[in-house]
Design a protein around this motif. Structure first.
Motif, mmCIF file in Angstrom:
data_model
loop_
_atom_site.group_PDB
_atom_site.id
_atom_site.type_symbol
_atom_site.label_atom_id
_atom_site.label_comp_id
_atom_site.label_asym_id
_atom_site.label_seq_id
_atom_site.Cartn_x
_atom_site.Cartn_y
_atom_site.Cartn_z
ATOM 1 N N LEU A 244 0.835 -1.207 0.000
ATOM 2 C CA LEU A 244 0.000 0.000 0.000
ATOM 3 C C LEU A 244 0.862 1.246 0.000
ATOM 4 C CD1 LEU A 244 -2.873 -0.888 2.489
ATOM 5 C CD2 LEU A 244 -3.070 -0.436 0.050
ATOM 6 N N LEU A 245 1.960 1.187 0.765
ATOM 7 C CA LEU A 245 2.883 2.319 0.831
ATOM 8 C C LEU A 245 3.449 2.627 -0.546
ATOM 9 C CD1 LEU A 245 4.673 4.258 2.552
ATOM 10 C CD2 LEU A 245 6.303 2.401 2.749
ATOM 11 N N PHE A 249 2.757 5.945 -2.692
ATOM 12 C CA PHE A 249 3.907 6.748 -3.105
ATOM 13 C C PHE A 249 3.875 7.010 -4.618
ATOM 14 C CE2 PHE A 249 8.279 6.805 -4.784
ATOM 15 C CZ PHE A 249 8.676 8.017 -4.254
ATOM 16 N N LEU A 250 3.629 5.950 -5.388
ATOM 17 C CA LEU A 250 3.591 6.114 -6.848
ATOM 18 C C LEU A 250 2.458 7.048 -7.268
ATOM 19 C CD1 LEU A 250 4.301 2.480 -8.089
ATOM 20 C CD2 LEU A 250 5.849 4.464 -8.105
ATOM 21 N N LEU A 251 1.264 6.813 -6.714
ATOM 22 C CA LEU A 251 0.113 7.646 -7.073
ATOM 23 C C LEU A 251 0.365 9.108 -6.724
ATOM 24 C CD1 LEU A 251 -2.829 5.349 -5.924
ATOM 25 C CD2 LEU A 251 -2.246 5.979 -8.267
ATOM 26 N N GLU A 256 1.517 14.729 -7.939
ATOM 27 C CA GLU A 256 2.282 15.949 -7.695
ATOM 28 C C GLU A 256 2.859 16.500 -8.999
ATOM 29 O OE1 GLU A 256 2.501 17.842 -5.248
ATOM 30 O OE2 GLU A 256 4.301 19.052 -5.631
ATOM 31 N N ILE A 257 3.399 15.608 -9.838
ATOM 32 C CA ILE A 257 3.957 16.049 -11.120
ATOM 33 C C ILE A 257 2.865 16.719 -11.960
ATOM 34 C CG2 ILE A 257 4.923 15.229 -13.309
ATOM 35 C CD1 ILE A 257 6.358 13.042 -11.627
ATOM 36 N N LEU A 258 1.684 16.079 -11.991
ATOM 37 C CA LEU A 258 0.579 16.627 -12.781
ATOM 38 C C LEU A 258 0.087 17.951 -12.217
ATOM 39 C CD1 LEU A 258 -1.370 13.360 -13.494
ATOM 40 C CD2 LEU A 258 -0.232 14.810 -15.175
#
Lengths: 274, 305
Positions: A244-245, A249-251, A256-258
């Motif tokens: 889940l971590l 983190f990936l999501l 954040e980039i978007l």
């Protein structure tokens, strides 16, 4: 005095900052470490490396059900709260009207209310209305707590949006909806995707609301809560937690980039065309 | 022709006026925000009003007596068990917000004044741990502080203690440590935002006029960042008063807080009115505390000038 000067000038502050970040990561680091340890009790020294706890996860039907429920709830909550967030964020950033800040404050209120009270008051109303608790009621609750986060992401994407682009489109004969679809939407699309990801992550990790409003169908945090009672199940929980971590983190990184891209786009390109 | 035109003109007028009204900024803005607003009214305001109503009623087994009474509040405020839980929640929440703000300020200051072009990277690094499930973060503290936990086994490995300490877990200190960790990012971000707004030329001016770094910090930077400190304190204080998971997982008998009692009233004890009164009391205390915090920080801000 010299000590204070050195502190304020950044030398010791940098050391402090690194230590503080280490403190923030301290508990999070132990999840992956102990999830690959052979011993069932999480303590040092480590006894050996194993992927055993991970291999067990897909063989647990209750866990798979919970994951599926979390996916349904997360996607529904993300879509609904982002839709409601778009309307509100657009209204807040584009129009001026009386009562605007009061309404805004009310929509953002779940952010600062104790979650237990939000959950319990919703539970009370749902029981009184005779609504049976289900994944649907969990979605209703999750949408409420996700909207403020969605609003934050979306307003940062909508702000600085150059209105003359929309006016130009209207002058050229586009309808209001056409303007929104063909001019506004493409500009703020990254913010919208970012909001979807943020809301999905929140819903995926949210426990309290789900705990009070769920019927018999567990989401992942509820499943984890149930497992915490058994010491022997801890490594499995740690393995699941690690997954889940990584997912969160990936999501969040993509979100954040978007979000940054959206903020840059509305501000820079707006300025360029103005 | 003319009669028809005359006949339709008032109609056209009203339609034009109606269109103008519909296209006016307030109407469009309100129309756009209304779905979200109505959602919040139905799922937040209405439920809280229902809770407030319940707090004045009485439960008789399965039926609710709707006669107005203040009895639930008397129980909530005077019964030792609830009074103690309220005080403890208050104490824990105040301690946590104070600690969190004190710990967060230097790092927000560092990022804002010395972060350079890595500012957003620092902020992102700080927020990452908070996107893990709250439940899992609390559980990790259990792993760290527990009897067989990381800290105990580490201290034993280093020969500092001979046998595991039971003093680390299942008390209010464990709750305070866990919450201080859990809310860190929520304190850093608002303080950072307000520090970013501090006009750097004012700090330079203070230094040029002979203020040392400490004085210019105390007289310029700190007062100007007070709004951020206020929101950081509130953002941490308000939700922590009603925290449920942390006391339940790491609090033990001595770390139980008011939210656990509220849950018990709605769950096992099935006394909704008392649970409602406890909820309303908690909300009122939170509001009072929030107001007091704002006033105190403003007063300090004025003193600093």
């Amino acid at each position: 005095m010299i000590a204070v000067r050195r502190f304020l000038s950044g030398g010791w502050l940098a050391t402090y900052a690194f230590l503080y970040v280490a403190f923030l990561y301290l508990p999070v680091i132990f999840l992956p470490i102990f999830s690959v340890n052979t011993a069932a009790t999480p303590k040092f020294p480590l006894t050996g490396f194993t992927l055993h706890w991970y291999e067990d996860l897909p063989r647990t039907p209750a866990l798979l059900d919970a994951a599926w429920n979390s996916l349904i709830v997360g996607v529904s909550a993300a879509v609904l709260s982002t839709l409601l967030g778009i309307l509100a964020a657009r209204s807040i950033t584009r129009y001026r009207y009386p009562g605007r800040s009061t309404i805004h404050g009310l929509i953002m209120a779940p952010l600062v209310l104790p979650e237990v009270i939000v959950a319990i008051s919703m539970l009370l109303v749902m029981l009184q209305l005779g609504l049976s608790l289900s994944l649907f009621t969990v979605v209703l609750g999750h949408v409420l707590v996700c909207i403020p986060y969605s609003m934050t992401v979306l307003t940062s994407g909508f702000e600085g949006f150059d209105r003359s682009l929309e006016e130009a489109s209207a002058d050229l004969g586009e309808s209001a909806f056409g303007t929104f679809r063909r001019v506004t939407l493409p500009m703020v699309a990254p913010a919208i995707i970012s909001s979807l990801l943020v809301c999905f992550t929140i819903s995926l990790d949210e426990f309290i609301i789900a705990f009070f409003l769920t019927g018999t169908e567990a989401t992942l945090p509820i499943y984890i809560w149930g497992q915490l009672r058994f010491a022997a199940k801890l490594p499995g929980v740690l393995a699941l937690g690690t997954l889940l971590l990584v997912a969160s983190f990936l999501l969040m990184t993509v979100a954040e980039i978007l979000r940054r891209r959206a903020a840059r786009r509305t501000q820079n390109e707006g300025g360029l065309y103005a | 022709m003319t009669a028809a035109a005359e006949g339709s003109s008032p109609l056209r007028m009203t339609r034009a006026r109606r269109n103008a009204l519909l296209q006016s900024e307030p109407v469009q803005g309100l129309a756009l925000i209304s779905p979200t607003f109505i959602y919040a009214l139905i799922l937040l305001v209405l439920p809280i009003l229902v809770v407030i109503a319940h707090s004045f009623w009485t439960q008789h087994y399965l039926t609710i007596d709707r006669t107005f009474t203040l009895e639930n509040y008397r129980v909530a405020l005077t019964e030792p068990i609830y009074r103690d839980l309220l005080w403890r929640s208050l104490y824990i929440s105040l301690t946590v917000s104070l600690l969190t703000v004190l710990l967060a300020y230097p790092i927000a200051y560092f990022i804002s004044f010395h972060g350079g072009r890595h500012k957003s990277l620092w902020l992102f690094l700080i927020t990452i741990p908070f996107w893990t499930s709250y439940l899992l973060r609390v559980m990790s503290w259990k792993v760290i502080l527990g009897y067989n936990g990381v800290l105990n086994s580490g201290l034993m490995g280093l020969g500092i203690i001979d046998e595991p300490s039971t003093a680390l877990l299942y008390n209010s200190s464990a709750v305070i440590i866990t919450l201080t960790h859990a809310w860190a990012a929520f304190a850093i971000l608002p303080i950072f935002v307000s520090l970013e707004k501090v006009d750097r030329t004012l700090v330079e001016a203070a230094t040029d006029l002979g203020d040392g770094p400490l004085r210019s910090f105390l007289r310029v930077t700190l007062p100007l960042s007070a709004p951020g400190v206020i929101s950081a304190a509130l953002i941490v204080m308000i939700p922590t008063v009603g925290d449920y998971v942390t006391p339940k997982l790491v609090g033990g008998k001595d770390g139980v807080m008011i939210a656990n009692a509220i849950q018990a009233q709605f769950g096992k004890a099935s006394n909704w009115p008392l649970g409602a009164a406890l909820s309303v009391t908690t909300m009122l205390i939170v509001t009072l505390m929030a107001g007091a915090t704002v006033l105190i920080i403003r007063a300090v801000q004025r003193l600093a000038r």
